[in-house]
Design a protein around this motif. Sequence first.
Motif, PDB file in Angstrom:
ATOM      1  N   ARG A 218      -4.068   6.709  16.359  1.00 23.72           N
ATOM      2  CA  ARG A 218      -3.731   5.375  15.865  1.00 23.72           C
ATOM      3  C   ARG A 218      -2.230   5.321  15.620  1.00 23.72           C
ATOM      4  O   ARG A 218      -1.701   6.141  14.866  1.00 23.72           O
ATOM      5  CB  ARG A 218      -4.509   5.141  14.572  1.00 23.72           C
ATOM      6  CG  ARG A 218      -3.995   4.002  13.739  1.00 23.72           C
ATOM      7  CD  ARG A 218      -4.756   3.918  12.415  1.00 23.72           C
ATOM      8  NE  ARG A 218      -4.164   2.889  11.574  1.00 23.72           N
ATOM      9  CZ  ARG A 218      -4.496   2.689  10.303  1.00 23.72           C
ATOM     10  NH1 ARG A 218      -5.424   3.416   9.735  1.00 23.72           N
ATOM     11  NH2 ARG A 218      -3.917   1.744   9.602  1.00 23.72           N
TER      12      ARG A 218
ATOM     13  N   ARG B 164      -7.268  10.982  14.048  1.00 19.76           N
ATOM     14  CA  ARG B 164      -8.551  10.981  13.343  1.00 19.76           C
ATOM     15  C   ARG B 164      -9.660  11.491  14.254  1.00 19.76           C
ATOM     16  O   ARG B 164     -10.104  10.795  15.149  1.00 19.76           O
ATOM     17  CB  ARG B 164      -8.870   9.558  12.856  1.00 19.76           C
ATOM     18  CG  ARG B 164      -7.826   9.058  11.886  1.00 19.76           C
ATOM     19  CD  ARG B 164      -8.101   7.689  11.304  1.00 19.76           C
ATOM     20  NE  ARG B 164      -7.315   7.542  10.093  1.00 19.76           N
ATOM     21  CZ  ARG B 164      -7.316   6.487   9.302  1.00 19.76           C
ATOM     22  NH1 ARG B 164      -8.071   5.450   9.577  1.00 19.76           N
ATOM     23  NH2 ARG B 164      -6.566   6.450   8.224  1.00 19.76           N
TER      24      ARG B 164
ATOM     25  N   ILE C 283      -9.911   9.032   5.266  1.00 25.07           N
ATOM     26  CA  ILE C 283      -9.630   7.775   5.966  1.00 25.07           C
ATOM     27  C   ILE C 283      -9.979   6.552   5.110  1.00 25.07           C
ATOM     28  O   ILE C 283      -9.746   5.435   5.504  1.00 25.07           O
ATOM     29  CB  ILE C 283     -10.333   7.673   7.351  1.00 25.07           C
ATOM     30  CG1 ILE C 283     -11.805   7.289   7.217  1.00 25.07           C
ATOM     31  CG2 ILE C 283     -10.190   8.918   8.187  1.00 25.07           C
ATOM     32  CD1 ILE C 283     -12.321   6.645   8.503  1.00 25.07           C
TER      33      ILE C 283
ATOM     34  N   SER D  65       0.831  -1.205   0.000  1.00 30.70           N
ATOM     35  CA  SER D  65       0.000   0.000   0.000  1.00 30.70           C
ATOM     36  C   SER D  65       0.873   1.266   0.000  1.00 30.70           C
ATOM     37  O   SER D  65       1.842   1.362   0.760  1.00 30.70           O
ATOM     38  CB  SER D  65      -0.876  -0.034   1.255  1.00 30.70           C
ATOM     39  OG  SER D  65      -1.104   1.273   1.731  1.00 30.70           O
TER      40      SER D  65
ATOM     41  N   ASP E  53      -7.240   1.212  12.655  1.00 31.87           N
ATOM     42  CA  ASP E  53      -7.799   1.149  11.301  1.00 31.87           C
ATOM     43  C   ASP E  53      -9.277   0.783  11.380  1.00 31.87           C
ATOM     44  O   ASP E  53     -10.134   1.433  10.781  1.00 31.87           O
ATOM     45  CB  ASP E  53      -7.021   0.098  10.492  1.00 31.87           C
ATOM     46  CG  ASP E  53      -7.550  -0.031   9.083  1.00 31.87           C
ATOM     47  OD1 ASP E  53      -7.782   1.004   8.452  1.00 31.87           O
ATOM     48  OD2 ASP E  53      -7.743  -1.173   8.619  1.00 31.87           O
TER      49      ASP E  53
ATOM     50  N   ARG F 179       3.796   6.257   5.195  1.00 30.40           N
ATOM     51  CA  ARG F 179       3.842   6.433   6.652  1.00 30.40           C
ATOM     52  C   ARG F 179       5.180   5.939   7.191  1.00 30.40           C
ATOM     53  O   ARG F 179       5.759   6.541   8.092  1.00 30.40           O
ATOM     54  CB  ARG F 179       2.685   5.664   7.296  1.00 30.40           C
ATOM     55  CG  ARG F 179       1.314   6.244   6.946  1.00 30.40           C
ATOM     56  CD  ARG F 179       0.196   5.284   7.292  1.00 30.40           C
ATOM     57  NE  ARG F 179      -1.096   5.781   6.820  1.00 30.40           N
ATOM     58  CZ  ARG F 179      -2.203   5.047   6.780  1.00 30.40           C
ATOM     59  NH1 ARG F 179      -2.190   3.781   7.176  1.00 30.40           N
ATOM     60  NH2 ARG F 179      -3.329   5.567   6.349  1.00 30.40           N
TER      61      ARG F 179
ATOM     62  N   GLU G 229      -4.981  13.098   4.705  1.00 36.08           N
ATOM     63  CA  GLU G 229      -5.709  12.301   3.712  1.00 36.08           C
ATOM     64  C   GLU G 229      -7.109  11.976   4.208  1.00 36.08           C
ATOM     65  O   GLU G 229      -7.480  12.282   5.341  1.00 36.08           O
ATOM     66  CB  GLU G 229      -4.932  11.001   3.432  1.00 36.08           C
ATOM     67  CG  GLU G 229      -4.747  10.167   4.685  1.00 36.08           C
ATOM     68  CD  GLU G 229      -4.030   8.830   4.478  1.00 36.08           C
ATOM     69  OE1 GLU G 229      -3.882   8.387   3.334  1.00 36.08           O
ATOM     70  OE2 GLU G 229      -3.650   8.227   5.489  1.00 36.08           O
TER      71      GLU G 229
ATOM     72  N   VAL H 181       0.730   2.913   3.494  1.00 41.16           N
ATOM     73  CA  VAL H 181       1.536   2.282   4.533  1.00 41.16           C
ATOM     74  C   VAL H 181       3.013   2.588   4.288  1.00 41.16           C
ATOM     75  O   VAL H 181       3.758   2.916   5.216  1.00 41.16           O
ATOM     76  CB  VAL H 181       1.259   0.758   4.573  1.00 41.16           C
ATOM     77  CG1 VAL H 181       2.142   0.065   5.589  1.00 41.16           C
ATOM     78  CG2 VAL H 181      -0.221   0.505   4.877  1.00 41.16           C
TER      79      VAL H 181
ATOM     80  N   TYR I  76       0.945  -3.714  10.773  1.00 35.56           N
ATOM     81  CA  TYR I  76       1.167  -3.114   9.462  1.00 35.56           C
ATOM     82  C   TYR I  76       2.624  -3.091   9.046  1.00 35.56           C
ATOM     83  O   TYR I  76       2.945  -3.314   7.894  1.00 35.56           O
ATOM     84  CB  TYR I  76       0.661  -1.660   9.477  1.00 35.56           C
ATOM     85  CG  TYR I  76      -0.790  -1.538   9.148  1.00 35.56           C
ATOM     86  CD1 TYR I  76      -1.753  -2.104   9.979  1.00 35.56           C
ATOM     87  CD2 TYR I  76      -1.211  -0.859   8.011  1.00 35.56           C
ATOM     88  CE1 TYR I  76      -3.102  -1.982   9.685  1.00 35.56           C
ATOM     89  CE2 TYR I  76      -2.554  -0.739   7.710  1.00 35.56           C
ATOM     90  CZ  TYR I  76      -3.495  -1.297   8.544  1.00 35.56           C
ATOM     91  OH  TYR I  76      -4.821  -1.174   8.249  1.00 35.56           O
TER      92      TYR I  76
HETATM   93  C1  IPM Z   1      -6.662   3.754   6.218  1.00 35.01           C
HETATM   94  C2  IPM Z   1      -6.780   2.818   5.042  1.00 35.01           C
HETATM   95  C3  IPM Z   1      -5.411   2.205   4.771  1.00 35.01           C
HETATM   96  C4  IPM Z   1      -4.990   1.467   6.018  1.00 35.01           C
HETATM   97  C5  IPM Z   1      -5.363   1.276   3.543  1.00 35.01           C
HETATM   98  C6  IPM Z   1      -5.819   1.987   2.305  1.00 35.01           C
HETATM   99  C7  IPM Z   1      -4.019   0.659   3.365  1.00 35.01           C
HETATM  100  O1  IPM Z   1      -7.736   1.834   5.299  1.00 35.01           O
HETATM  101  O2  IPM Z   1      -5.922   4.756   6.096  1.00 35.01           O
HETATM  102  O3  IPM Z   1      -7.263   3.503   7.259  1.00 35.01           O
HETATM  103  O4  IPM Z   1      -5.331   0.293   6.178  1.00 35.01           O
HETATM  104  O5  IPM Z   1      -4.305   2.070   6.842  1.00 35.01           O
END
Ligand code: IPM
Length: 405
Positions: free
Chosen positions: A161, A146, A307, A130, A276, A136, A305, A133, A168
């Motif tokens: 979070r 959030r 969510i 991703s 998440d 980050r 961004e 990910v 992850y």
């Molecule tokens: C979020 C999204 C991402 C995550 C995906 C798109 C990889 O669901 O930002 O929560 O799982 O972190």
Amino acid sequence: MSNQNIETAKEKFQKLIEEQLNRIEQMKQGSDWLDFSSLKPIIIGSCWGDGIGEVISKHAQYVLTEVLKKESEEGKIQIKDIAGLTIENRAKHNAAIPEDVLEELKACHVILKGPTTTPQAGDEWPNIESANVAMRRYLDLFANVRPVKIPQEGVDWTFFRENTEGAYVLGSKGMDIGEDLSFDFKVITEQGAERIIRMAFEYAKKNGKQRVTVVTKSNVVKTTDGRFSRVAKRIAQEYKGIECDEWYIDIMTAKLIDPARRKDFQVMVMPNLYGDILTDEAAQLQGGVGTAGSANIGKRWAMFEAIHGSAPRMVKEGRAQYADPSSMIRACAMLMRHIGYVAEAEKVEMALEVCGQFEKKVTITGRDSGATGQEYTDYLLSWVNNSQLKSRWEEEVNKLASSSA
Ligand code: IPM
Ligand code: MG
């Protein structure tokens, strides 16, 4: 199972341990927070993403450009387009973030990022990691903040979070061993847990919140979640006026849909995957995942961004222009606040509430039964530029306060 398989797995595991120990060393060295007041211009990178990402980030960028027009003309901020984060370009380079795109991102101070498609085994794209990910991790954006509000119920939640560890960080480094066995890894470090938990407590302290709730599954996932929980208890000692409680993720998801209890939660802090899941649930309660924005904060960079993801289903069904841009516009507001434009951010946030929760003259349904994202953005900007915005917002909030009293 051959011994060779086990030896290979051991070597891979050893590498992962070494990488994480190195990361700990870097965290221990620390670095200073970027001081935006000393930067001219502040460079804002705008990545459009793909799927509905491309559509809604253009709306968000429009809001940003309109609200910070003067600052832009005075050379205080500069918005740069970053085009290469589409799934097509990432697939072409077979990379979560192609090298040159990463360099462009690093040349910015903050980033506004549209949703990007995350491939899954079996779909039309190579199964690359991703982009979210990876970004980050590469930019060490350790805090995913959030906010979720349901004003008519008095719900005002802020989720912290953890963003660079948990299930992850090594999610794309798991291993298949032999024919039948698969491993993934979850990592929690003392330093990684401490920095996010401390940020949650600092936020609570600065914003007059009396409670920080830690969400884990430390009764079952004893080692990693156990550490997260232990670190939280240690840090809580330093914040005497703030109550700290721990809830397990399963009951927490239940409590969020309990109208009698949910408004009592204020600040919540948790490992990556729980955050998440919980933040999608919370956003749905606020009006849908399309309404929630997200700040990914590190010391040197920060990225803002939606969510949610790129909604390929909506695009396939020809509904991209009806996607709700509120999530990305909220992300814009968070970006403005982060770089010091607090009054501008407040205006956009108030307009989001007036349009999305109170007045609702133009509504989004995600289909042609509702407005397009562009129509909604114009509606929102008309409120941002309306001199009655604050009084209208206060009037609605007071109405709510008196009806719940
Ligand atoms: C979020 C999204 C991402 C995550 C995906 C798109 C990889 O669901 O930002 O929560 O799982 O972190
Ligand atoms: Mg998510």
